[in-house]
Motif scaffolding. Structure first.
Motif, PDB file in Angstrom:
ATOM      1  N   LEU A 183      56.964  20.274  -9.722  1.00 29.46           N
ATOM      2  CA  LEU A 183      56.971  20.382 -11.179  1.00 29.46           C
ATOM      3  C   LEU A 183      57.034  19.004 -11.815  1.00 29.46           C
ATOM      4  O   LEU A 183      56.560  18.791 -12.926  1.00 29.46           O
ATOM      5  N   TYR A 184      57.629  18.064 -11.119  1.00 26.92           N
ATOM      6  CA  TYR A 184      57.839  16.726 -11.665  1.00 26.92           C
ATOM      7  C   TYR A 184      57.012  15.703 -10.896  1.00 26.92           C
ATOM      8  O   TYR A 184      56.748  15.856  -9.707  1.00 26.92           O
ATOM      9  N   ASP A 185      56.660  14.655 -11.589  1.00 27.95           N
ATOM     10  CA  ASP A 185      56.056  13.509 -10.919  1.00 27.95           C
ATOM     11  C   ASP A 185      57.109  12.899  -9.999  1.00 27.95           C
ATOM     12  O   ASP A 185      58.286  12.821 -10.370  1.00 27.95           O
ATOM     13  N   TYR A 186      56.699  12.467  -8.804  1.00 30.82           N
ATOM     14  CA  TYR A 186      57.706  12.009  -7.836  1.00 30.82           C
ATOM     15  C   TYR A 186      58.538  10.855  -8.379  1.00 30.82           C
ATOM     16  O   TYR A 186      59.705  10.670  -8.005  1.00 30.82           O
ATOM     17  N   ALA A 187      57.969  10.061  -9.290  1.00 29.08           N
ATOM     18  CA  ALA A 187      58.720   8.942  -9.851  1.00 29.08           C
ATOM     19  C   ALA A 187      59.917   9.412 -10.662  1.00 29.08           C
ATOM     20  O   ALA A 187      60.834   8.633 -10.943  1.00 29.08           O
ATOM     21  N   ALA A 188      59.938  10.708 -11.047  1.00 26.21           N
ATOM     22  CA  ALA A 188      61.042  11.244 -11.851  1.00 26.21           C
ATOM     23  C   ALA A 188      62.038  12.040 -11.008  1.00 26.21           C
ATOM     24  O   ALA A 188      62.961  12.637 -11.556  1.00 26.21           O
ATOM     25  N   TRP A 189      61.860  12.053  -9.670  1.00 24.39           N
ATOM     26  CA  TRP A 189      62.793  12.805  -8.832  1.00 24.39           C
ATOM     27  C   TRP A 189      64.187  12.201  -8.898  1.00 24.39           C
ATOM     28  O   TRP A 189      64.356  10.980  -8.949  1.00 24.39           O
ATOM     29  N   ASP A 190      65.174  13.075  -8.877  1.00 24.69           N
ATOM     30  CA  ASP A 190      66.566  12.631  -8.922  1.00 24.69           C
ATOM     31  C   ASP A 190      67.355  13.498  -7.950  1.00 24.69           C
ATOM     32  O   ASP A 190      67.320  14.729  -8.034  1.00 24.69           O
ATOM     33  N   ASN A 191      68.068  12.875  -7.034  1.00 19.68           N
ATOM     34  CA  ASN A 191      68.742  13.637  -5.979  1.00 19.68           C
ATOM     35  C   ASN A 191      69.822  14.557  -6.528  1.00 19.68           C
ATOM     36  O   ASN A 191      69.969  15.690  -6.086  1.00 19.68           O
ATOM     37  N   SER A 192      70.597  14.092  -7.516  1.00 21.06           N
ATOM     38  CA  SER A 192      71.661  14.935  -8.060  1.00 21.06           C
ATOM     39  C   SER A 192      71.075  16.150  -8.778  1.00 21.06           C
ATOM     40  O   SER A 192      71.584  17.271  -8.651  1.00 21.06           O
ATOM     41  N   ALA A 193      69.982  15.938  -9.528  1.00 19.63           N
ATOM     42  CA  ALA A 193      69.335  17.061 -10.205  1.00 19.63           C
ATOM     43  C   ALA A 193      68.747  18.030  -9.179  1.00 19.63           C
ATOM     44  O   ALA A 193      68.812  19.250  -9.349  1.00 19.63           O
ATOM     45  N   PHE A 194      68.188  17.480  -8.087  1.00 20.59           N
ATOM     46  CA  PHE A 194      67.657  18.333  -7.027  1.00 20.59           C
ATOM     47  C   PHE A 194      68.762  19.181  -6.415  1.00 20.59           C
ATOM     48  O   PHE A 194      68.584  20.377  -6.158  1.00 20.59           O
ATOM     49  N   LEU A 195      69.944  18.589  -6.175  1.00 23.55           N
ATOM     50  CA  LEU A 195      71.049  19.343  -5.581  1.00 23.55           C
ATOM     51  C   LEU A 195      71.508  20.471  -6.494  1.00 23.55           C
ATOM     52  O   LEU A 195      71.821  21.569  -6.035  1.00 23.55           O
ATOM     53  N   ASP A 196      71.536  20.201  -7.811  1.00 23.13           N
ATOM     54  CA  ASP A 196      71.883  21.262  -8.757  1.00 23.13           C
ATOM     55  C   ASP A 196      70.894  22.418  -8.632  1.00 23.13           C
ATOM     56  O   ASP A 196      71.271  23.582  -8.556  1.00 23.13           O
ATOM     57  N   TYR A 197      69.617  22.075  -8.596  1.00 24.39           N
ATOM     58  CA  TYR A 197      68.574  23.096  -8.536  1.00 24.39           C
ATOM     59  C   TYR A 197      68.597  23.804  -7.187  1.00 24.39           C
ATOM     60  O   TYR A 197      68.399  25.015  -7.102  1.00 24.39           O
ATOM     61  N   ARG A 198      68.850  23.042  -6.141  1.00 24.14           N
ATOM     62  CA  ARG A 198      68.938  23.631  -4.802  1.00 24.14           C
ATOM     63  C   ARG A 198      70.049  24.673  -4.755  1.00 24.14           C
ATOM     64  O   ARG A 198      69.873  25.775  -4.227  1.00 24.14           O
ATOM     65  N   VAL A 222      51.757  11.539  -4.191  1.00 24.22           N
ATOM     66  CA  VAL A 222      51.254  10.217  -4.604  1.00 24.22           C
ATOM     67  C   VAL A 222      49.858  10.352  -5.211  1.00 24.22           C
ATOM     68  O   VAL A 222      49.553   9.753  -6.243  1.00 24.22           O
ATOM     69  N   LEU A 223      48.994  11.141  -4.587  1.00 31.86           N
ATOM     70  CA  LEU A 223      47.648  11.353  -5.129  1.00 31.86           C
ATOM     71  C   LEU A 223      47.718  12.045  -6.487  1.00 31.86           C
ATOM     72  O   LEU A 223      46.968  11.725  -7.407  1.00 31.86           O
ATOM     73  N   ARG A 224      48.632  12.995  -6.609  1.00 30.46           N
ATOM     74  CA  ARG A 224      48.810  13.680  -7.897  1.00 30.46           C
ATOM     75  C   ARG A 224      49.331  12.719  -8.954  1.00 30.46           C
ATOM     76  O   ARG A 224      48.941  12.784 -10.120  1.00 30.46           O
ATOM     77  N   HIS A 225      50.212  11.813  -8.556  1.00 30.65           N
ATOM     78  CA  HIS A 225      50.757  10.799  -9.460  1.00 30.65           C
ATOM     79  C   HIS A 225      49.640   9.953 -10.058  1.00 30.65           C
ATOM     80  O   HIS A 225      49.715   9.550 -11.221  1.00 30.65           O
ATOM     81  N   HIS A 226      48.596   9.703  -9.279  1.00 27.21           N
ATOM     82  CA  HIS A 226      47.476   8.882  -9.745  1.00 27.21           C
ATOM     83  C   HIS A 226      46.345   9.728 -10.346  1.00 27.21           C
ATOM     84  O   HIS A 226      45.231   9.224 -10.527  1.00 27.21           O
ATOM     85  N   ASN A 227      46.644  10.988 -10.646  1.00 22.49           N
ATOM     86  CA  ASN A 227      45.699  11.884 -11.339  1.00 22.49           C
ATOM     87  C   ASN A 227      44.395  12.097 -10.570  1.00 22.49           C
ATOM     88  O   ASN A 227      43.335  12.295 -11.170  1.00 22.49           O
ATOM     89  N   LEU A 228      44.478  12.084  -9.259  1.00 23.40           N
ATOM     90  CA  LEU A 228      43.273  12.300  -8.455  1.00 23.40           C
ATOM     91  C   LEU A 228      43.055  13.773  -8.122  1.00 23.40           C
ATOM     92  O   LEU A 228      41.942  14.197  -7.851  1.00 23.40           O
ATOM     93  N   ILE A 229      44.133  14.562  -8.165  1.00 24.31           N
ATOM     94  CA  ILE A 229      44.042  15.965  -7.775  1.00 24.31           C
ATOM     95  C   ILE A 229      43.477  16.795  -8.924  1.00 24.31           C
ATOM     96  O   ILE A 229      44.079  16.883  -9.993  1.00 24.31           O
ATOM     97  N   ALA A 230      42.317  17.403  -8.705  1.00 26.03           N
ATOM     98  CA  ALA A 230      41.722  18.280  -9.716  1.00 26.03           C
ATOM     99  C   ALA A 230      42.058  19.741  -9.427  1.00 26.03           C
ATOM    100  O   ALA A 230      42.439  20.490 -10.320  1.00 26.03           O
ATOM    101  N   ASP A 231      41.932  20.142  -8.163  1.00 25.07           N
ATOM    102  CA  ASP A 231      42.239  21.508  -7.743  1.00 25.07           C
ATOM    103  C   ASP A 231      43.628  21.490  -7.107  1.00 25.07           C
ATOM    104  O   ASP A 231      43.824  20.927  -6.042  1.00 25.07           O
ATOM    105  N   ILE A 232      44.604  22.109  -7.799  1.00 30.77           N
ATOM    106  CA  ILE A 232      45.986  22.012  -7.320  1.00 30.77           C
ATOM    107  C   ILE A 232      46.321  23.053  -6.265  1.00 30.77           C
ATOM    108  O   ILE A 232      47.470  23.182  -5.855  1.00 30.77           O
ATOM    109  N   SER A 233      45.315  23.815  -5.807  1.00 27.58           N
ATOM    110  CA  SER A 233      45.554  24.794  -4.750  1.00 27.58           C
ATOM    111  C   SER A 233      45.987  24.078  -3.474  1.00 27.58           C
ATOM    112  O   SER A 233      45.291  23.193  -2.973  1.00 27.58           O
ATOM    113  N   HIS A 234      47.139  24.473  -2.953  1.00 29.70           N
ATOM    114  CA  HIS A 234      47.629  23.870  -1.714  1.00 29.70           C
ATOM    115  C   HIS A 234      46.679  24.162  -0.551  1.00 29.70           C
ATOM    116  O   HIS A 234      46.461  23.304   0.317  1.00 29.70           O
TER     117      HIS A 234
END
Length: 464
Positions: free
Chosen positions: A419-434, A371-383
């Motif tokens: 890799l994707y903004d959470y608003a673009a998540w799709d369960n069927s696409a996730f299952l394919d990738y999984r 959510v924070l990344r979605h709002h462009n608040l994250i500058a350092d993407i290191s987990h």
């Protein structure tokens, strides 16, 4: 069907080595190699067939990883306009799959079922695993609609069983079960690539809402400001303004005059977009999309002018309203400014604290991060850095031990969601990738669960 990220040290982190020049080069060589394989299919010997199928399947696996990085970039950068390239690859792969590859796979399956042979090479043994798989391929043999998700999950399951029981031998050649399996993997990965280009053609940059377009454009500006090239450009620009003012700080009227002159730095093709919507990123992004993008060489000067406009606007606001100056607080991961406004870290900490109340397990920190990344608040993407700051005494180090987390908590999902903004998540696409990546321990509804938690935290988020 596993695409292992450890298949090559050079490709453990696709994002760090990815470029469209390399992606196009790899795609073109992959298509050429497939054509060569189908042209020479009847003339192959056992070892040649084994080697070429395996090497082409590994190349396809690498391309599948690149395809996901490609989709992420096209979804997150208005500069990328790959629509024509997407259409070209989709049409080429569909023609190959329909006219050449599918008939070849159909014939191989029929021969295995009826003759117990794979392209003239007798099986040394018969396995119940692969024979139980063959009926599932009847849809392909009968030219029925190709259902990627169900088929790929079966292939992933069967491959796991087969790999546990059989390994490539040290003798010349390879068991026919392994050779046929690699052909099926190659077929699956090729079809995945075909689906990727159709999906990219239909989705990327086409159906963005005003808010989504504005957030993507804002992220591009922030990325430019944080890049070495952008920092040097902006520092030089403001140093020049100060130098031309005899070394003195600019007044509000001088800053406004400098802001007006920024139009001179905007390429002619984008001046109407800039002049019509300066200060409104959402409207500017939508106008940019409606215009069909721009020449690549025009994009950076455009972004540079917009970034400087917002920085000057921020300076004017801080002079006219000194009360908006924010309190300093420990920060190593968040942007100091967003959309031309100073970020009030105290207010942001309070906002994250409200979101943190929705955390019931450590994995929910990943949703908060999204959510924070979605709002462009994250500058350092290191987990690691994000985890360290959140667990810092000035932030949320006081939370109960069961809510403490580390960078590994976030990294587990890297590549499948981030890799994707959470608003673009799709369960069927996730299952394919999984299924492609063998993440069988993840539940069928993991994407839906995490998405619901993201939406719950989005409701608690207050713009800062």
């Amino acid at each position: 069907m596993e695409i292992k990220r450890t298949m090559s040290d050079d490709y453990e982190d696709i994002a760090s080595v990815f470029s469209y020049e390399m992606f196009d080069r790899q795609m073109n060589s992959f298509i050429s190699m497939w054509n060569m394989l189908t042209d020479a299919w009847d003339d192959y010997g056992t070892q040649e067939l084994t080697f070429d199928i395996l090497s082409l399947s590994l190349k396809a696996a690498r391309l599948c990883l690149m395809a996901d990085e490609d989709m992420a970039r096209q979804n997150q950068d208005l500069k990328r306009s790959r629509r024509l390239k997407n259409m070209e690859y989709a049409a080429t792969l569909e023609k190959m799959v329909t006219e050449r590859i599918t008939p070849l796979v159909q014939d191989a399956i029929r021969r295995v079922r009826s003759e117990g042979q794979f392209e003239g090479h007798k099986w040394k043994r018969t396995t119940t695993t692969i024979l139980s798989m063959l009926p599932k391929l009847d849809g392909i043999a009968n030219n029925e609609e190709y259902k990627f998700t169900s088929f790929s999950s079966e292939v992933a399951m069967m491959e796991g069983l087969l790999n546990k029981k059989y390994k490539p031998t040290k003798y010349p050649g390879m068991p026919s079960e392994e050779r046929l399996w690699n052909l099926l993997l190659l077929f699956m990965r090729t079809t995945y690539l075909m689906m990727h280009f159709y999906r990219a053609e239909n989705l990327c940059g086409v159906s963005l809402s005003n808010e989504e377009a504005g957030l993507i454009f804002e992220a591009s500006i922030q990325q430019y400001i944080d890049s070495p090239k952008g920092r040097e450009d902006i520092d030089l620009y403001f140093a020049t303004l100060k130098y031309d003012n005899d070394g003195c700080e600019l007044t509000v009227s001088q800053l406004k005059e400098a802001r007006r002159k920024l139009r001179e730095a905007v390429p002619q093709s984008l001046q109407l977009v800039f002049l019509s919507h300066a200060g409104n990123l959402e409207a500017m992004a939508q106008d940019f999309i409606a215009k069909g993008g721009c020449k690549e060489e025009d994009y950076d000067p455009f972004v540079s002018a917009v970034a400087k406009w917002f920085i000057i606007d921020q300076q004017i606001r801080s002079i006219e309203h000194p009360e908006v100056c924010v309190t300093a607080i420990y920060n190593q991961v968040f942007h100091k400014t967003v959309n031309g406004r100073l970020v009030d870290m105290e207010r942001l900490r309070h906002c994250i604290g409200e979101m943190a109340k929705a955390i019931t397990k450590k994995s929910h920190w990943f949703c908060l991060w999204c959510v924070l990344r979605h709002h462009n608040l994250i500058a350092d993407i290191s987990h690691e850095h994000f985890a360290q700051q959140m667990m810092h005494p000035e932030w949320f180090g006081h939370l109960p031990a069961d809510k403490h987390f580390s960078g590994d908590t976030l990294r587990e999902y890297s590549g499948y969601f981030t890799l994707y903004d959470y608003a673009a998540w799709d369960n069927s696409a996730f299952l394919d990738y999984r299924n492609l990546n063998g993440k069988k321990k993840w539940s069928e509804k993991l994407c839906d669960k995490l998405l619901r938690k993201c939406l719950e935290m989005e409701d608690l988020y207050v713009k800062v």
